[in-house]
Write a protein that holds these residues in place. Sequence first.
Motif, short mmCIF file in Angstrom:
data_model
loop_
_atom_site.label_atom_id
_atom_site.label_comp_id
_atom_site.label_asym_id
_atom_site.label_seq_id
_atom_site.Cartn_x
_atom_site.Cartn_y
_atom_site.Cartn_z
N ASN A 275 24.18 43.19 45.14
CA ASN A 275 23.08 43.37 44.19
C ASN A 275 23.54 43.21 42.76
OD1 ASN A 275 21.57 43.92 46.39
ND2 ASN A 275 21.29 46.10 45.98
N GLY B 129 23.37 39.75 38.44
CA GLY B 129 23.37 40.35 37.11
C GLY B 129 24.71 40.20 36.42
N THR C 77 21.34 32.25 42.04
CA THR C 77 19.99 32.75 42.31
C THR C 77 19.29 31.87 43.33
OG1 THR C 77 19.85 33.54 40.04
CG2 THR C 77 17.80 33.40 41.27
N VAL D 294 16.64 38.53 33.00
CA VAL D 294 18.10 38.51 33.07
C VAL D 294 18.72 38.75 31.70
CG1 VAL D 294 18.01 36.90 34.97
CG2 VAL D 294 18.49 36.04 32.71
N ASP E 170 18.83 42.58 31.39
CA ASP E 170 19.87 43.14 32.25
C ASP E 170 21.26 42.78 31.75
OD1 ASP E 170 17.96 42.44 35.26
OD2 ASP E 170 17.90 44.11 33.84
N GLY F 175 9.61 41.73 38.56
CA GLY F 175 10.65 40.80 38.11
C GLY F 175 10.61 39.53 38.94
N LYS G 155 15.09 39.44 42.13
CA LYS G 155 15.02 40.89 41.95
C LYS G 155 14.22 41.54 43.08
CE LYS G 155 15.97 42.83 37.70
NZ LYS G 155 15.53 42.45 36.37
N GLN G 156 13.08 40.92 43.42
CA GLN G 156 12.25 41.51 44.46
C GLN G 156 12.97 41.46 45.80
OE1 GLN G 156 8.10 40.59 44.40
NE2 GLN G 156 8.11 40.04 42.24
N THR H 159 16.17 41.58 46.25
CA THR H 159 17.19 42.62 46.22
C THR H 159 16.57 43.98 46.50
OG1 THR H 159 18.46 41.39 44.58
CG2 THR H 159 18.91 43.74 44.76
N ALA H 160 15.40 44.23 45.89
CA ALA H 160 14.77 45.53 46.11
C ALA H 160 14.41 45.72 47.57
CB ALA H 160 13.52 45.64 45.23
#
Lengths: 258, 342, 319
Positions: B49, B53, B239, B254, B257, C211, C215-216, C218-219
Amino acid sequence: MTTAALNLESIDLHYGYVKALDGVNFKVMPGESVALLGDNGAGKSTLLKVMSGAHRPTSGKITVHGDHLEFHSPRDSAAAGIEMVYQDLALVDAQDSATNLLLGREILRRGPLGWIGFIDRKKMVQEADAETDRLGVKIANLTRPVEMLSGGQRQGVALARAAVRVTGKANGILLLDEPTAALGYEQKVMVEKLIQRLSSEGIAVVLVTHDLPLAFNAAHRMVVLNRGRKVCDVKTSDTTYEQIVGYITGALPAQVGM
Amino acid sequence: MKKLDSLSLLVFVRNWGITVLLVLLLALFSIWAAPVFGTLDNFSLILGNASIGAIFAAAIAMGVFSGALDLSVPGTAAIAGITAGLMINAGQPVPIAIAAALIVGIVIGAFNGLVSLTGLNPLVVTIGTLSITSGVAAILTGGMPLYGLEVLAFMGTDTYFKIGTDGEVFAGIPATFFVVLIVYVLGTIFLTKTRGGVRFLAAGGNAEALRRVGVNANLYRVLGFVLSGLLAALGGLVTAAYTSGASPAAATGVLFDGLTAVALSGISLAGGRGSLPKVLVGALVIATIASGLLILNIEPFWTVAITGVMLIAALAGEHAIGKAVAKKAVTKSTVSAHKESK
Amino acid sequence: MFAKGTKRVLTGIASVGLIAATSFTSAAPASAAGDTVAFSPMSFQIPALAGMFEGFKGYGGSQGLNVIQAPDANFDPTKQKQDLESLITNGTIKGWWSLAAGDPQVLKSTLQKAQEKGIVAVVNGVPKDYGFSGMQPGITFARINYEYEGKQMGLEMARCMNSLKQSSGTVIFGANPAGTAGKAEMEGEFKAALAKYAPKVKIVRSVLLTGDRAKQQTAVRSAIQASPKAIGIVAFTDEGALGAVSAVKAAGKKPANYCIVGAGGGDEAIAAVKANNIHAVAKLNFEADLKQTVDTLIAMIKNPKANGKQLSVPLTIVK
């Protein structure tokens, strides 16, 4: 008679109607150190900037070791062998003294690692140590970031950086702008000794300062500016504090033939 | 003389504070959010995760180190992902597609750098680039996202060195984290051990110093943008690998973050000083908190709020420590008639 | 203000706009005496809405309407109001279709002026938004029926869970961020429907899906890992549902063994449904919406005194 290291003739500098410099003649011989004095606004910093290439004079001639040159930027003066230490020092705070001293001259490792740019830190610290020793500049800890050094030590690093570069060139010229502002006594002694040592190696030093004791201790000759004009140009041994102060404040009239 | 005096303590906090924080958080959540948090599975998930980032944080960090704030990162990422996606869907071999995406990043970075050299504010320039890249990306795909890029999974959702049993494949190091490791290791070596790296950091700290010694400071400022663009493109690629698709919409999140991770690691946004490893730790801290709070089923709003509070604390702390260090260090170091022992 | 959640609406609109523009512009040209109607969205700067205009022009033209652009309001409700009122006063238009640029209340007096002159309108929302208490002559309201959407999604989730013999299984609930249009209605109806049709199914964990896609994803992945036994995953956007599919795959499991329900209906999501990765997607049918808007405008122009209707954007469940 040997050629002057740096010779400025009839320098004028106008800012609109204001004449910052008016027909100034200034000369320094190799191995000579000259103090450039004057009250605030007298034009000494401006004259120094003309020498360093940061300001172009409106008229006048600049000669370096006999060659007539025109400076379009500080790069040109640096190429001519002139190094200047500005009041802002321009040190990289986060890096240590060794790195700052050898900035632009970093020592690479031997072999393939060196070809791709790997630094030999150990050698750099040794070299920095040797150079500061040679100059008599004392820096407590060469591996500490310079932001952690006192003002005096930072001054030392900046001076050493310029001094090493200037000794690298034959008959270099070093320009110092208020090198002892905010320094303690011991550090001022260090600066004096550094100037004397450089002079003895043939470097010409021009020293802009308010610090009269420094000027008297470190300079062979004194030049005083008042309102853009040269009013005094004497050997240190031929003058006194009171006289110099008189020229600075204007109590004494300008010398003849300036 | 005392070994551990207040100056050393302050310096220790500055250098290691963020790492200590990470360790404390891991310990805290292992107890509080047991049994799920303190498992290898979960640590592997946190690494994964944090990865995307962390890559974007590295992109922003490289810009900050050399004295520039590159806001075009999301746009570069989008267009790089689209480039790779279009090429793969057109049948090009994967390595070529990846190389093309990275080259796009380098070109955009160079563009940013060169335009900034003309004297325009880099902030404005990169915002402009962001608009341009987003627009071009949208035109290239007709505004629609691409999908079907499962072939990139080797650097996305795959994990390596699995040590699970019963077909549980969470444990293991996520592919994305390998990319992160490569970026951070190479980046750290560059910054700390090479001449280019030293000058690069100097360009951010005091470009004038470089000019005084005759080094071309502008070269390094452009390099900052190029590296930022390259890493942004890499982020876009990762990504795309992670989601098996590429969207032309620039994910401006991004930026937030990335800046948070950089600021959290105590790196001055003014430039010139930087430690990439600390940025990685910063990214891990953020991911750890998110993971812990999620497992505890706490309202997601708290994650955002806590991260915000920590950010402010980190900025204030960095400022305070910096001042205290300078004050204490200066009073300690005085030139004496005899040379101090080094 | 432009509510969030309209993003998926816009993506849908964009594709429809492109399709409609190309298919309908080649149809029969507008008659010489065609009625003129205007399109007034909140902003023409949004590509999706610009595309929608093209679609409107195309289909409307094929049905005999002359569709023009109102001046660009660009999110300024006062400007939108003034521009519409100029068009009304000039008598240029017989009707319009608008998406409110700000607070719909601003347009109440504008609509009343239109009614006086027999000019008709299709506006987004419900009568209450504009300060009316019921249906109005010459005004048709069009909304997204969030309650219906949520209910259908809950029903599908219940069906899927039951069919997988998971009648007491658990569900991961992917929530929309606060402030998303229709959030309360959709999510509330989903939970109610799920409770009604699969009473033993529990929502074990709620994650915020916000997001970008990564991001989604990952969530969802973190949620799956924290609640590994959950079989159902619901998200109210395409990105969320597709992110769930990727997350399940990344965990080494098969999406077909899960009950993933989403909302949106973009190409990728529909493809995922066909591939049996997503169980069902609630798709807003903007093509049909465009058609019904045009047809309604034409009908109202013929009879401006009759009360208008409350339309909903047609919804299909793709599964």
